[in-house]
Design a protein around this motif. Structure first.
Motif, short mmCIF file in Angstrom:
data_model
loop_
_atom_site.label_atom_id
_atom_site.label_comp_id
_atom_site.label_asym_id
_atom_site.label_seq_id
_atom_site.Cartn_x
_atom_site.Cartn_y
_atom_site.Cartn_z
N THR A 73 0.82 -1.21 0.00
CA THR A 73 0.00 0.00 0.00
C THR A 73 0.86 1.26 0.00
O THR A 73 2.06 1.23 0.27
N ALA A 74 0.21 2.38 -0.27
CA ALA A 74 0.89 3.67 -0.20
C ALA A 74 1.37 3.95 1.22
O ALA A 74 2.43 4.56 1.42
N GLN A 75 0.61 3.49 2.22
CA GLN A 75 1.01 3.66 3.61
C GLN A 75 2.29 2.88 3.92
O GLN A 75 3.18 3.38 4.61
N HIS A 76 2.38 1.66 3.38
CA HIS A 76 3.61 0.89 3.53
C HIS A 76 4.79 1.65 2.93
O HIS A 76 5.85 1.79 3.55
N ALA A 77 4.61 2.11 1.69
CA ALA A 77 5.70 2.76 0.97
C ALA A 77 6.17 4.01 1.68
O ALA A 77 7.38 4.28 1.76
N GLU A 78 5.25 4.79 2.23
CA GLU A 78 5.63 6.01 2.92
C GLU A 78 6.44 5.70 4.18
O GLU A 78 7.42 6.38 4.49
N ALA A 79 6.04 4.66 4.90
CA ALA A 79 6.80 4.27 6.10
C ALA A 79 8.20 3.79 5.73
O ALA A 79 9.18 4.12 6.40
N TRP A 80 8.29 3.04 4.63
CA TRP A 80 9.61 2.57 4.20
C TRP A 80 10.47 3.73 3.67
O TRP A 80 11.69 3.71 3.78
N ARG A 81 9.83 4.75 3.11
CA ARG A 81 10.60 5.91 2.64
C ARG A 81 11.34 6.58 3.80
O ARG A 81 12.48 7.03 3.66
N GLN A 82 10.69 6.62 4.96
CA GLN A 82 11.36 7.17 6.14
C GLN A 82 12.59 6.34 6.52
O GLN A 82 13.61 6.87 6.95
N VAL A 83 12.49 5.03 6.31
CA VAL A 83 13.61 4.14 6.60
C VAL A 83 14.76 4.40 5.62
O VAL A 83 15.92 4.57 6.03
N ALA A 115 5.72 -4.83 -6.20
CA ALA A 115 6.40 -4.52 -4.95
C ALA A 115 7.80 -3.96 -5.22
O ALA A 115 8.27 -3.06 -4.52
N ALA A 116 8.48 -4.49 -6.25
CA ALA A 116 9.80 -3.98 -6.61
C ALA A 116 9.70 -2.52 -7.04
O ALA A 116 10.54 -1.68 -6.65
N ARG A 117 8.72 -2.21 -7.84
CA ARG A 117 8.54 -0.83 -8.29
C ARG A 117 8.29 0.09 -7.08
O ARG A 117 8.89 1.16 -6.96
N ARG A 118 7.42 -0.33 -6.17
CA ARG A 118 7.13 0.48 -4.99
C ARG A 118 8.37 0.63 -4.11
O ARG A 118 8.59 1.68 -3.50
N ALA A 119 9.18 -0.43 -4.03
CA ALA A 119 10.39 -0.36 -3.21
C ALA A 119 11.34 0.72 -3.73
O ALA A 119 11.87 1.54 -2.96
N VAL A 120 11.57 0.72 -5.03
CA VAL A 120 12.48 1.70 -5.61
C VAL A 120 11.89 3.11 -5.48
O VAL A 120 12.61 4.08 -5.17
N GLU A 121 10.58 3.23 -5.66
CA GLU A 121 9.94 4.53 -5.49
C GLU A 121 10.05 5.01 -4.05
O GLU A 121 10.08 6.22 -3.79
N ALA A 122 10.12 4.06 -3.10
CA ALA A 122 10.25 4.41 -1.69
C ALA A 122 11.69 4.68 -1.29
O ALA A 122 11.97 4.95 -0.12
N GLY A 123 12.61 4.60 -2.26
CA GLY A 123 13.98 4.97 -1.99
C GLY A 123 14.95 3.83 -1.76
O GLY A 123 16.14 4.08 -1.52
N PHE A 124 14.48 2.59 -1.84
CA PHE A 124 15.41 1.48 -1.72
C PHE A 124 16.39 1.49 -2.89
O PHE A 124 16.02 1.83 -4.02
N ASP A 125 17.61 1.08 -2.64
CA ASP A 125 18.63 1.04 -3.68
C ASP A 125 18.46 -0.16 -4.60
O ASP A 125 19.08 -0.22 -5.67
N GLY A 126 17.63 -1.09 -4.21
CA GLY A 126 17.35 -2.26 -5.02
C GLY A 126 16.49 -3.23 -4.23
O GLY A 126 16.04 -2.91 -3.12
N VAL A 127 16.26 -4.40 -4.81
CA VAL A 127 15.44 -5.41 -4.15
C VAL A 127 16.14 -6.77 -4.22
O VAL A 127 16.84 -7.08 -5.18
N GLU A 128 15.94 -7.54 -3.18
CA GLU A 128 16.43 -8.92 -3.15
C GLU A 128 15.21 -9.83 -3.11
O GLU A 128 14.36 -9.72 -2.22
N LEU A 129 15.11 -10.73 -4.07
CA LEU A 129 14.00 -11.69 -4.13
C LEU A 129 14.32 -12.85 -3.22
O LEU A 129 15.38 -13.47 -3.34
#
Length: 364
Positions: free
Chosen positions: A74-84, A157-171
């Motif tokens: 969700t957008a709420q998840h992504a916003e919380a992860w952006r703070q991280v 989820a990968a797209r949301r992760a990168v949008e939230a500022g993660f440098d990448g994703v690990e499957l």
């Protein structure tokens, strides 16, 4: 010390060769899946790692394997992860999100749904739910169209992760969860294009990788595997063939890295390292936490480019500094590893280099 040397791979560059392994901590809001407000502080405290891999985050509610595990839906998840991610970046760190679907290692007591899997094969043993340890249940086999939906869930989820500022994703393709369930013969008994032959069992993992690469680019994608690991009732009688062919297929991409869990029983690194020309992160699985000396041997032998440390990072947020100073290492009690309690989360201090305190600590 080799672990403290900078690493420059084709797709990823790190200031040292020490990774923080993904570790479930169970501190998220169990109802919403939103990370706890202190999660940003927790990861920022550990930003001196060359790379942080986050705890596993579910890509669909059905893939949540236990209480307190966060999501990235969700957008709420992504916003919380952006703070991280912002907190980690402010400290000069790098962080990948580990994307996770537990498959049959889920429970209606956690998700409110019947678990899904490649085939309707019940896992032996018990599983931890909100009510405590309970019996597993028989999962429902995914239909072919549903398999495609899960692939899209990973990509989203990968797209949301990168949008939230993660440098990448690990499957997360290890430890008996959904991706490995498709690879293993005892959990994948399908007779369609996703099961039967080795090539068919590889189809789902490869489709997930392809879809995620398409969304965020290969340089931001990694895969974690645990060949031969019997965790969560996995049996891989033909594991060497399966994983050798998997790596052959993955070589078409310049992935950020391959993350291999190795154990004294499987010795996966010995046969996989020659097959993987890209960056390899090694994660040793044993009763005791991986030591600095073991990490040095892995780098020195060429079996790994980067070494992932897990439990040591819980009680030693500044682990690279402690390695550099040969400082004493703190130990965390197992009872603070998981759960909603906040002690044992952000309250482990960094090492105090005061000579008098150092000498006192070293003698104790």
């Amino acid at each position: 010390m080799r672990l403290l040397e900078a690493f420059r791979g084709t797709a990823i560059q790190l200031p040292n060769r020490i990774a923080m392994a993904p570790m479930t901590r169970g501190r998220a809001d169990d109802t919403t899946g939103v990370p706890h407000p202190m999660t940003a502080e927790y990861y920022a405290q550990r930003a001196s790692a060359g790379l942080i891999v986050s705890e596993g985050v579910w890509i669909d509610q059905a893939g949540k394997s236990g209480p307190g595990i966060p999501g990235l839906v969700t957008a709420q998840h992504a916003e919380a992860w952006r703070q991280v991610t912002e907190a980690v970046h402010e400290k000069g760190g790098r962080i990948f999100a580990q994307l996770w679907h537990a498959g049959r290692v889920a429970h209606p007591g956690v998700t409110g749904r019947t678990p899904v899997a490649p085939s309707a094969v019940r896992q032996a043993g018990r599983i931890f739910s909100a009510e405590g340890w309970t019996d597993t249940v028989e999962p429902r086999a995914l239909g072919e169209e549903e398999v495609g939906e899960v692939v899209r869930d990973f990509a989203g989820a990968a797209r949301r992760a990168v949008e939230a500022g993660f440098d990448g994703v690990e499957l997360h393709g290890a430890n008996g969860y959904l991706i490995q369930q498709f690879l293993a013969g005892n959990t994948n008994r399908r007779e369609d294009r996703y099961g039967g032959s080795v090539a068919a069992r590889l189809a789902f993992p490869l489709e997930v990788v392809a879809a995620v690469v398409e969304q965020v680019g290969a340089a931001k994608v990694a895969l974690r595997i645990s060949p031969g690991n019997p965790e969560n009732d996995i049996v891989e009688d033909d594991g060497k063939e399966v994983y050798s062919r998997l790596l052959a297929e993955l070589r078409r991409y310049e992935l950020a890295y391959l993350h291999v869990i190795d154990t004294p029983d499987t010795e996966a690194l010995s046969y996989l390292r020659p097959l993987w020309p890209g960056t390899l992160v090694a994660n040793l699985r044993s009763e005791e936490p991986t030591s600095r000396e073991e990490g040095e041997l892995l780098i020195g032998s060429g079996l790994a480019d980067v070494v992932a440390f897990g439990r040591l990072f819980i009680a030693n947020p500044d682990l690279p500094t402690r390695f550099a100073l040969d400082a004493p290492l703190a130990r965390a009690d197992h009872d603070v590893y998981y759960g909603a309690r906040l002690d044992g989360y952000t309250d482990f201090p960094a090492f105090d280099p005061d000579p008098a305190k150092f000498a006192c600590s070293a003698r104790s």
